[in-house]
Design a protein around this motif. Structure first.
Motif, mmCIF file in Angstrom:
data_model
loop_
_atom_site.group_PDB
_atom_site.id
_atom_site.type_symbol
_atom_site.label_atom_id
_atom_site.label_comp_id
_atom_site.label_asym_id
_atom_site.label_seq_id
_atom_site.Cartn_x
_atom_site.Cartn_y
_atom_site.Cartn_z
ATOM 1 N N HIS A 156 23.657 -32.351 -39.664
ATOM 2 C CA HIS A 156 23.546 -31.240 -38.948
ATOM 3 C C HIS A 156 21.555 -31.178 -39.413
ATOM 4 N N PRO A 157 20.572 -31.427 -39.321
ATOM 5 C CA PRO A 157 19.338 -31.118 -40.140
ATOM 6 C C PRO A 157 18.931 -30.015 -39.239
ATOM 7 N N GLU A 158 19.016 -30.472 -37.912
ATOM 8 C CA GLU A 158 18.135 -29.181 -36.503
ATOM 9 C C GLU A 158 19.002 -27.444 -36.982
ATOM 10 N N LEU A 159 20.042 -27.789 -38.464
ATOM 11 C CA LEU A 159 20.418 -25.898 -38.562
ATOM 12 C C LEU A 159 20.053 -25.039 -39.051
ATOM 13 N N LEU A 160 18.973 -26.469 -40.157
ATOM 14 C CA LEU A 160 18.236 -25.767 -41.341
ATOM 15 C C LEU A 160 16.173 -25.765 -41.146
ATOM 16 N N CYS A 161 15.868 -24.752 -41.946
ATOM 17 C CA CYS A 161 13.857 -25.427 -41.838
ATOM 18 C C CYS A 161 14.058 -24.844 -43.314
ATOM 19 N N ASP A 162 13.061 -25.342 -43.728
ATOM 20 C CA ASP A 162 12.456 -25.101 -45.348
ATOM 21 C C ASP A 162 11.351 -24.107 -44.973
ATOM 22 N N THR A 163 10.694 -23.939 -46.161
ATOM 23 C CA THR A 163 9.555 -22.292 -45.798
ATOM 24 C C THR A 163 8.649 -23.097 -45.535
ATOM 25 N N ASP A 164 8.409 -24.280 -45.909
ATOM 26 C CA ASP A 164 6.653 -24.524 -44.600
ATOM 27 C C ASP A 164 7.151 -24.776 -43.868
ATOM 28 N N LEU B 187 24.293 -15.223 -46.766
ATOM 29 C CA LEU B 187 25.319 -14.361 -46.455
ATOM 30 C C LEU B 187 25.773 -13.696 -45.026
ATOM 31 N N TYR B 188 25.068 -12.686 -44.384
ATOM 32 C CA TYR B 188 24.169 -12.415 -44.011
ATOM 33 C C TYR B 188 24.386 -13.254 -42.636
ATOM 34 N N ALA B 189 22.583 -14.088 -43.166
ATOM 35 C CA ALA B 189 22.176 -15.354 -41.370
ATOM 36 C C ALA B 189 23.253 -16.083 -40.835
ATOM 37 N N THR B 190 24.058 -16.166 -41.617
ATOM 38 C CA THR B 190 24.939 -17.610 -41.179
ATOM 39 C C THR B 190 26.192 -17.279 -40.227
ATOM 40 N N ARG B 191 26.166 -15.349 -40.681
ATOM 41 C CA ARG B 191 27.400 -14.971 -39.471
ATOM 42 C C ARG B 191 26.472 -14.713 -38.116
ATOM 43 N N LEU B 192 25.164 -14.995 -38.217
ATOM 44 C CA LEU B 192 24.160 -14.347 -37.491
ATOM 45 C C LEU B 192 23.855 -15.728 -36.187
ATOM 46 N N TRP B 193 24.295 -16.802 -37.249
ATOM 47 C CA TRP B 193 24.206 -18.442 -36.473
ATOM 48 C C TRP B 193 25.570 -18.335 -35.644
ATOM 49 N N TRP B 194 26.622 -18.215 -36.287
ATOM 50 C CA TRP B 194 28.595 -18.802 -36.294
ATOM 51 C C TRP B 194 28.573 -17.706 -34.504
ATOM 52 N N THR B 195 28.136 -15.836 -34.779
ATOM 53 C CA THR B 195 27.700 -15.533 -33.705
ATOM 54 C C THR B 195 27.107 -15.772 -32.485
ATOM 55 N N LEU B 196 25.645 -16.542 -32.774
ATOM 56 C CA LEU B 196 25.430 -17.199 -31.798
ATOM 57 C C LEU B 196 25.655 -18.278 -31.200
ATOM 58 N N ASP B 197 26.781 -18.547 -31.444
ATOM 59 C CA ASP B 197 26.917 -20.371 -31.078
ATOM 60 C C ASP B 197 27.889 -19.587 -30.219
ATOM 61 N N ARG B 198 28.854 -19.140 -31.073
ATOM 62 C CA ARG B 198 30.246 -17.765 -30.079
ATOM 63 C C ARG B 198 29.513 -17.934 -28.782
ATOM 64 N N PHE B 199 28.089 -17.293 -28.495
ATOM 65 C CA PHE B 199 28.343 -16.913 -27.409
ATOM 66 C C PHE B 199 27.807 -17.774 -26.427
ATOM 67 N N GLY B 200 26.889 -19.656 -26.866
ATOM 68 C CA GLY B 200 26.787 -20.900 -26.320
ATOM 69 C C GLY B 200 24.949 -21.161 -26.345
ATOM 70 N N PHE B 201 24.510 -20.388 -27.858
ATOM 71 C CA PHE B 201 23.304 -19.673 -28.195
ATOM 72 C C PHE B 201 22.898 -21.369 -29.091
ATOM 73 N N SER B 202 22.660 -22.819 -29.536
ATOM 74 C CA SER B 202 22.403 -23.528 -30.549
ATOM 75 C C SER B 202 21.165 -23.502 -30.618
ATOM 76 N N ASN B 203 19.964 -22.952 -30.688
ATOM 77 C CA ASN B 203 18.509 -23.311 -30.778
ATOM 78 C C ASN B 203 18.557 -22.024 -32.317
ATOM 79 N N PHE B 204 19.221 -22.816 -33.056
ATOM 80 C CA PHE B 204 19.277 -21.555 -34.286
ATOM 81 C C PHE B 204 18.215 -22.430 -35.177
ATOM 82 N N ARG B 205 18.118 -21.897 -36.159
ATOM 83 C CA ARG B 205 17.899 -22.470 -37.839
ATOM 84 C C ARG B 205 18.180 -21.425 -38.481
#
Length: 235
Positions: free
Chosen positions: A8-16, A96-114
Protein backbone atom coordinates in the motif's frame (compact mmCIF):
# COMPACT_ATOMS: atom_id res chain seq x y z
CA UNK A 1 9.20 8.65 -4.31
CA UNK A 2 8.58 5.68 -2.03
CA UNK A 3 9.53 2.14 -3.06
CA UNK A 4 6.89 0.76 -5.43
CA UNK A 5 7.08 -2.71 -3.89
CA UNK A 6 4.97 -1.74 -0.89
CA UNK A 7 1.56 -3.42 -0.73
CA UNK A 8 0.00 0.00 0.00
CA UNK A 9 2.41 2.72 -1.19
CA UNK A 10 -0.38 5.29 -0.86
CA UNK A 11 0.11 5.18 2.92
CA UNK A 12 3.65 6.57 2.65
CA UNK A 13 5.29 9.68 1.27
CA UNK A 14 8.91 10.79 1.15
CA UNK A 15 10.41 14.16 2.01
CA UNK A 16 10.57 15.28 -1.64
CA UNK A 17 6.84 14.64 -2.06
CA UNK A 18 5.99 16.65 1.04
CA UNK A 19 8.44 19.50 0.27
CA UNK A 20 6.63 20.08 -3.02
CA UNK A 21 3.27 20.36 -1.22
CA UNK A 22 3.97 22.51 1.84
CA UNK A 23 1.90 25.33 0.30
CA UNK A 24 -0.93 23.06 -0.82
CA UNK A 25 -4.07 24.04 1.18
CA UNK A 26 -5.43 20.52 0.71
CA UNK A 27 -2.53 18.96 2.64
CA UNK A 28 -2.57 19.13 6.45
CA UNK A 29 0.79 18.29 8.01
CA UNK A 30 0.51 16.99 11.57
CA UNK A 31 3.45 16.89 13.98
CA UNK A 32 2.85 13.99 16.38
CA UNK A 33 5.76 14.55 18.77
CA UNK A 34 5.30 15.82 22.30
CA UNK A 35 4.35 19.49 22.45
CA UNK A 36 7.73 20.80 23.72
CA UNK A 37 9.45 19.20 20.72
CA UNK A 38 6.88 20.75 18.36
CA UNK A 39 7.36 24.20 19.87
CA UNK A 40 11.12 23.87 19.57
CA UNK A 41 11.17 23.03 15.83
CA UNK A 42 8.80 21.49 13.31
CA UNK A 43 8.09 21.32 9.60
CA UNK A 44 6.70 24.67 8.37
CA UNK A 45 2.92 24.83 8.51
CA UNK A 46 2.55 21.69 10.63
CA UNK A 47 -0.01 21.60 13.44
CA UNK A 48 0.59 19.73 16.69
CA UNK A 49 -1.54 16.67 17.34
CA UNK A 50 -0.98 16.93 21.09
CA UNK A 51 -1.69 20.58 21.81
CA UNK A 52 -4.33 21.19 24.47
CA UNK A 53 -5.59 23.90 22.15
CA UNK A 54 -7.33 21.21 20.12
CA UNK A 55 -8.93 19.47 23.09
CA UNK A 56 -12.38 20.49 24.20
CA UNK A 57 -12.20 22.31 27.51
CA UNK A 58 -8.43 21.93 27.67
CA UNK A 59 -8.70 18.37 29.03
CA UNK A 60 -6.02 15.70 28.85
CA UNK A 61 -8.13 13.42 26.63
CA UNK A 62 -5.89 10.85 24.93
CA UNK A 63 -6.25 11.41 21.19
CA UNK A 64 -5.21 7.86 20.35
CA UNK A 65 -7.62 6.18 22.75
CA UNK A 66 -10.79 7.97 21.69
CA UNK A 67 -14.01 6.11 20.96
CA UNK A 68 -16.39 9.08 20.75
CA UNK A 69 -16.86 10.02 17.09
CA UNK A 70 -18.22 13.51 17.83
CA UNK A 71 -15.35 14.36 20.16
CA UNK A 72 -12.79 13.12 17.66
CA UNK A 73 -14.48 14.99 14.81
CA UNK A 74 -14.38 18.21 16.81
CA UNK A 75 -10.68 17.82 17.52
CA UNK A 76 -9.84 17.12 13.89
CA UNK A 77 -11.92 20.10 12.78
CA UNK A 78 -10.10 22.41 15.19
CA UNK A 79 -6.81 21.09 13.77
CA UNK A 80 -7.95 22.21 10.32
CA UNK A 81 -8.56 18.68 9.03
CA UNK A 82 -11.60 18.28 6.77
CA UNK A 83 -12.74 15.07 5.12
CA UNK A 84 -11.36 16.37 1.81
CA UNK A 85 -7.87 16.93 3.21
CA UNK A 86 -4.79 14.79 2.79
CA UNK A 87 -3.21 14.26 6.21
CA UNK A 88 0.57 13.80 6.36
CA UNK A 89 1.84 12.82 9.80
CA UNK A 90 5.37 12.60 11.14
CA UNK A 91 7.37 12.60 14.36
CA UNK A 92 10.98 12.50 15.50
CA UNK A 93 10.49 9.13 17.18
CA UNK A 94 10.75 6.70 14.30
CA UNK A 95 7.04 6.92 13.49
CA UNK A 96 5.95 5.72 16.94
CA UNK A 97 3.32 8.44 17.36
CA UNK A 98 2.52 9.29 13.74
CA UNK A 99 1.38 5.71 13.08
CA UNK A 100 -0.93 5.96 16.09
CA UNK A 101 -2.62 8.92 14.44
CA UNK A 102 -3.02 6.87 11.26
CA UNK A 103 -4.57 4.02 13.26
CA UNK A 104 -6.96 6.39 15.04
CA UNK A 105 -8.06 8.14 11.83
CA UNK A 106 -8.61 4.76 10.20
CA UNK A 107 -10.79 3.63 13.12
CA UNK A 108 -13.05 6.61 12.46
CA UNK A 109 -13.32 5.93 8.73
CA UNK A 110 -10.75 8.41 7.36
CA UNK A 111 -8.25 6.87 4.93
CA UNK A 112 -6.63 9.80 3.06
CA UNK A 113 -3.48 9.59 5.16
CA UNK A 114 0.25 9.41 4.48
CA UNK A 115 3.11 8.68 6.87
CA UNK A 116 6.25 10.70 6.20
CA UNK A 117 8.91 8.01 5.83
CA UNK A 118 11.89 9.01 7.95
CA UNK A 119 9.91 11.73 9.71
CA UNK A 120 11.77 14.60 11.35
CA UNK A 121 15.03 12.58 11.28
CA UNK A 122 15.18 12.58 7.49
CA UNK A 123 13.73 16.08 7.05
CA UNK A 124 16.36 17.56 9.38
CA UNK A 125 19.23 15.47 7.95
CA UNK A 126 18.46 16.83 4.49
CA UNK A 127 18.67 20.42 5.72
CA UNK A 128 15.06 21.22 4.87
CA UNK A 129 13.30 24.29 6.34
CA UNK A 130 12.06 24.31 9.93
CA UNK A 131 9.74 26.58 11.88
CA UNK A 132 8.89 27.63 15.45
CA UNK A 133 5.49 29.09 14.60
CA UNK A 134 2.66 27.66 16.74
CA UNK A 135 0.18 27.10 13.91
CA UNK A 136 -3.51 27.77 14.74
CA UNK A 137 -5.56 26.97 11.63
CA UNK A 138 -9.09 28.08 10.85
CA UNK A 139 -11.51 25.46 12.23
CA UNK A 140 -13.33 23.33 9.64
CA UNK A 141 -15.95 20.58 9.67
CA UNK A 142 -14.81 16.98 10.00
CA UNK A 143 -17.20 14.03 9.93
CA UNK A 144 -16.14 10.89 11.78
CA UNK A 145 -17.84 7.54 11.41
CA UNK A 146 -18.56 5.40 14.49
CA UNK A 147 -15.54 3.37 15.54
CA UNK A 148 -15.11 0.15 13.55
CA UNK A 149 -14.26 -2.50 16.14
CA UNK A 150 -13.69 -5.35 13.66
CA UNK A 151 -9.95 -4.76 13.62
CA UNK A 152 -9.53 -4.50 17.40
CA UNK A 153 -8.57 -7.48 19.55
CA UNK A 154 -9.90 -7.40 23.12
CA UNK A 155 -8.71 -9.42 26.11
CA UNK A 156 -11.69 -11.73 25.74
CA UNK A 157 -10.67 -12.48 22.13
CA UNK A 158 -7.18 -13.68 23.01
CA UNK A 159 -7.90 -17.33 24.04
CA UNK A 160 -9.71 -18.07 20.78
CA UNK A 161 -6.97 -16.37 18.75
CA UNK A 162 -4.28 -18.42 20.49
CA UNK A 163 -6.14 -21.62 19.64
CA UNK A 164 -6.53 -20.68 15.96
CA UNK A 165 -3.47 -21.43 13.81
CA UNK A 166 -4.55 -18.77 11.32
CA UNK A 167 -4.14 -16.08 13.99
CA UNK A 168 -0.77 -14.80 15.08
CA UNK A 169 0.29 -12.31 17.72
CA UNK A 170 3.24 -10.06 16.85
CA UNK A 171 4.96 -8.67 19.95
CA UNK A 172 6.64 -5.41 18.88
CA UNK A 173 8.05 -4.55 22.32
CA UNK A 174 11.69 -4.51 23.41
CA UNK A 175 13.68 -7.67 24.10
CA UNK A 176 13.51 -7.03 27.86
CA UNK A 177 9.74 -6.70 27.75
CA UNK A 178 9.49 -9.84 25.61
CA UNK A 179 11.49 -11.91 28.12
CA UNK A 180 9.71 -10.37 31.12
CA UNK A 181 12.86 -8.77 32.53
CA UNK A 182 11.23 -5.36 32.12
CA UNK A 183 7.66 -5.42 33.43
CA UNK A 184 6.99 -1.76 32.51
CA UNK A 185 4.93 -1.28 35.66
CA UNK A 186 2.69 -4.33 35.13
CA UNK A 187 2.09 -7.04 37.74
CA UNK A 188 3.57 -9.80 35.61
CA UNK A 189 6.19 -9.71 32.89
CA UNK A 190 6.20 -11.89 29.81
CA UNK A 191 4.30 -12.34 26.57
CA UNK A 192 1.25 -13.91 24.97
CA UNK A 193 1.91 -17.64 24.41
CA UNK A 194 2.96 -18.42 20.85
CA UNK A 195 3.60 -14.81 19.89
CA UNK A 196 6.29 -13.89 17.38
CA UNK A 197 8.74 -11.21 18.43
CA UNK A 198 10.29 -8.40 16.41
CA UNK A 199 10.76 -5.04 18.09
CA UNK A 200 9.19 -2.19 16.13
CA UNK A 201 12.54 -0.39 15.93
CA UNK A 202 13.95 -3.33 13.97
CA UNK A 203 11.78 -2.51 10.94
CA UNK A 204 13.73 0.75 10.57
CA UNK A 205 17.11 1.53 9.04
CA UNK A 206 19.78 3.53 10.89
CA UNK A 207 20.87 6.23 11.57
CA UNK A 208 18.05 8.03 9.72
CA UNK A 209 15.04 5.97 10.72
CA UNK A 210 13.33 5.19 7.44
CA UNK A 211 11.46 1.94 6.88
CA UNK A 212 13.62 -0.90 5.64
CA UNK A 213 12.98 -1.97 2.02
CA UNK A 214 9.69 -3.88 1.67
CA UNK A 215 11.27 -7.03 0.23
CA UNK A 216 13.70 -7.20 3.17
CA UNK A 217 10.84 -6.74 5.63
CA UNK A 218 8.80 -9.46 3.93
CA UNK A 219 11.68 -11.92 4.30
CA UNK A 220 12.23 -11.02 7.95
CA UNK A 221 8.55 -11.30 8.81
CA UNK A 222 8.14 -14.54 6.87
CA UNK A 223 10.99 -16.11 8.85
CA UNK A 224 8.96 -15.34 11.99
CA UNK A 225 5.79 -16.82 10.56
CA UNK A 226 4.20 -13.41 9.97
CA UNK A 227 2.70 -13.98 6.53
CA UNK A 228 -0.21 -12.44 4.55
CA UNK A 229 -2.38 -15.54 4.91
CA UNK A 230 -2.68 -15.03 8.68
CA UNK A 231 -4.65 -12.60 10.81
CA UNK A 232 -1.92 -10.71 12.68
CA UNK A 233 -2.54 -8.91 15.95
CA UNK A 234 0.18 -6.54 17.14
CA UNK A 235 0.86 -5.47 20.71
Amino acid sequence: MTDGNWAHPELLCDTDWLAQRLDDPGVVVVDCDLLPAYLRLHIPGAVSSLSRYWKRGGTDTDLYGMDDADEFAGMMGRMGVSNDATVVAYDGSGGLYATRLWWTLDRFGFSNFRLLDGGMDKWHAEGRPLSRENVRPQPVTFRAKPVDTRWTCTLSDIPAHIANEQNLFWDVRSDAEWTGANKRGTQRGGRIPGAAHLEWLDVLDRPVRTLKPPDELRRTLSDLGITPDKAVTTY
